[in-house]
Design a protein around this motif. Structure first.
Motif, short mmCIF file in Angstrom:
data_model
loop_
_atom_site.label_atom_id
_atom_site.label_comp_id
_atom_site.label_asym_id
_atom_site.label_seq_id
_atom_site.Cartn_x
_atom_site.Cartn_y
_atom_site.Cartn_z
N GLU A 85 -0.90 9.19 -14.32
CA GLU A 85 -0.77 8.60 -15.66
C GLU A 85 -2.05 7.89 -16.10
N THR A 86 -2.66 7.13 -15.20
CA THR A 86 -3.82 6.31 -15.56
C THR A 86 -5.16 6.98 -15.30
N LEU A 87 -5.14 8.05 -14.51
CA LEU A 87 -6.37 8.73 -14.07
C LEU A 87 -7.28 7.79 -13.30
N GLU A 88 -6.67 6.84 -12.59
CA GLU A 88 -7.42 5.88 -11.77
C GLU A 88 -6.90 5.90 -10.34
N THR A 89 -7.82 5.77 -9.40
CA THR A 89 -7.44 5.70 -8.00
C THR A 89 -6.58 4.47 -7.76
N GLN A 90 -5.51 4.65 -7.00
CA GLN A 90 -4.59 3.57 -6.66
C GLN A 90 -4.72 3.27 -5.17
N VAL A 91 -5.01 2.02 -4.83
CA VAL A 91 -5.06 1.57 -3.44
C VAL A 91 -3.97 0.51 -3.29
N VAL A 92 -2.99 0.79 -2.44
CA VAL A 92 -1.83 -0.10 -2.31
C VAL A 92 -1.73 -0.56 -0.86
N GLU A 93 -1.87 -1.86 -0.64
CA GLU A 93 -1.83 -2.41 0.72
C GLU A 93 -0.42 -2.41 1.31
N ASP A 94 0.59 -2.61 0.46
CA ASP A 94 1.99 -2.65 0.93
C ASP A 94 2.87 -1.95 -0.10
N VAL A 95 3.22 -0.71 0.16
CA VAL A 95 4.00 0.07 -0.81
C VAL A 95 5.40 -0.52 -1.03
N HIS A 96 5.91 -1.25 -0.06
CA HIS A 96 7.25 -1.83 -0.18
C HIS A 96 7.29 -2.98 -1.18
N ALA A 97 6.13 -3.48 -1.56
CA ALA A 97 6.06 -4.56 -2.55
C ALA A 97 6.07 -4.03 -3.99
N LEU A 98 6.01 -2.71 -4.15
CA LEU A 98 6.01 -2.10 -5.49
C LEU A 98 7.44 -1.79 -5.92
N ALA A 99 7.77 -2.21 -7.11
CA ALA A 99 9.12 -1.98 -7.63
C ALA A 99 9.39 -0.50 -7.86
N ASN A 100 8.38 0.26 -8.29
CA ASN A 100 8.62 1.67 -8.60
C ASN A 100 8.15 2.63 -7.51
N HIS A 101 7.95 2.13 -6.30
CA HIS A 101 7.51 2.99 -5.20
C HIS A 101 8.58 4.02 -4.87
N ILE A 102 8.14 5.24 -4.61
CA ILE A 102 9.03 6.32 -4.20
C ILE A 102 8.86 6.47 -2.69
N ALA A 103 9.91 6.21 -1.95
CA ALA A 103 9.84 6.27 -0.49
C ALA A 103 10.19 7.68 -0.01
N CYS A 104 9.17 8.52 0.10
CA CYS A 104 9.38 9.87 0.64
C CYS A 104 9.61 9.79 2.15
N ASP A 105 8.97 8.83 2.79
CA ASP A 105 9.14 8.58 4.22
C ASP A 105 9.02 7.07 4.43
N SER A 106 10.05 6.46 4.94
CA SER A 106 10.09 5.00 5.06
C SER A 106 9.06 4.44 6.04
N ARG A 107 8.44 5.30 6.84
CA ARG A 107 7.42 4.83 7.77
C ARG A 107 6.08 4.52 7.09
N SER A 108 5.90 5.00 5.87
CA SER A 108 4.67 4.72 5.12
C SER A 108 4.65 3.26 4.69
N ASN A 109 3.54 2.60 4.93
CA ASN A 109 3.39 1.19 4.55
C ASN A 109 2.25 0.93 3.57
N SER A 110 1.23 1.77 3.57
CA SER A 110 0.15 1.64 2.59
C SER A 110 -0.26 3.03 2.13
N GLU A 111 -0.99 3.05 1.00
CA GLU A 111 -1.25 4.34 0.37
C GLU A 111 -2.50 4.27 -0.49
N ILE A 112 -3.18 5.42 -0.57
CA ILE A 112 -4.27 5.59 -1.53
C ILE A 112 -4.02 6.92 -2.23
N VAL A 113 -4.17 6.92 -3.56
CA VAL A 113 -3.98 8.13 -4.34
C VAL A 113 -5.15 8.27 -5.31
N VAL A 114 -5.78 9.46 -5.28
CA VAL A 114 -6.96 9.72 -6.09
C VAL A 114 -6.67 10.87 -7.06
#
Length: 156
Positions: A85-114
């Protein structure tokens, strides 16, 4: 080796393997594979969500390494959808702190999306890396992933 050294080596490998390869699926599969192999302790899920030409503003899972990924992600939803949506890289230290996080695998704790932009300047995909570690990604990851993806997909 430092993280920067690993990225530099991996970038060279990716560019050498892909020299002359124009198929986007082959490019994405190679990038996912080599980056996943380069960071086995950090990269838990590594791959692409591709813009679905049949459905407006939706990403569909593309080439990846790891456990089962989400099949479809709407733009604006979760970390991948936000990057699209934003065309900006997202660096998330704790995905569980995001209200709209999609948990494809609950073992994921941080994420980067480019966001992945082609030579025409269009969004074609997002590159997603999940980690079981909290705060696994930083400015070094952001800079190198943007650089590698830019060279492979937009020639920059």
């Amino acid at each position: 080796m430092s993280k920067q050294d690993i990225y530099q080596t991996t970038e060279s490998q990716i560019l050498a393997v892909l020299e002359g390869e124009e198929n986007v699926t082959a490019q994405m599969a190679t990038v996912s594979c080599l980056l996943s192999l380069a960071f086995p302790e950090t990269y838990f899920w590594t791959g692409f969500y591709v813009v679905d030409p049949a459905q407006e503003r939706v990403l569909v899972v593309g080439p990846y390494q790891g456990t089962l990924g989400c099949l479809r992600i709407p733009f604006g939803r979760g970390v991948c959808g936000t990057a699209a949506e934003t065309l900006e890289t997202q660096v998330v230290e704790d995905v569980h702190a995001l209200a709209n996080h999609i948990a494809c695998d609950s073992r994921s704790n941080s994420e980067i999306v480019v966001p992945v932009i082609n030579t025409a300047g269009e969004l074609i995909a997002v590159f997603d890396v999940d980690s079981e570690q909290h705060a696994a990604f930083d400015e070094t990851d952001k800079e190198w992933l943007e650089r590698i993806l830019g060279k492979v997909f937009s020639g920059k």
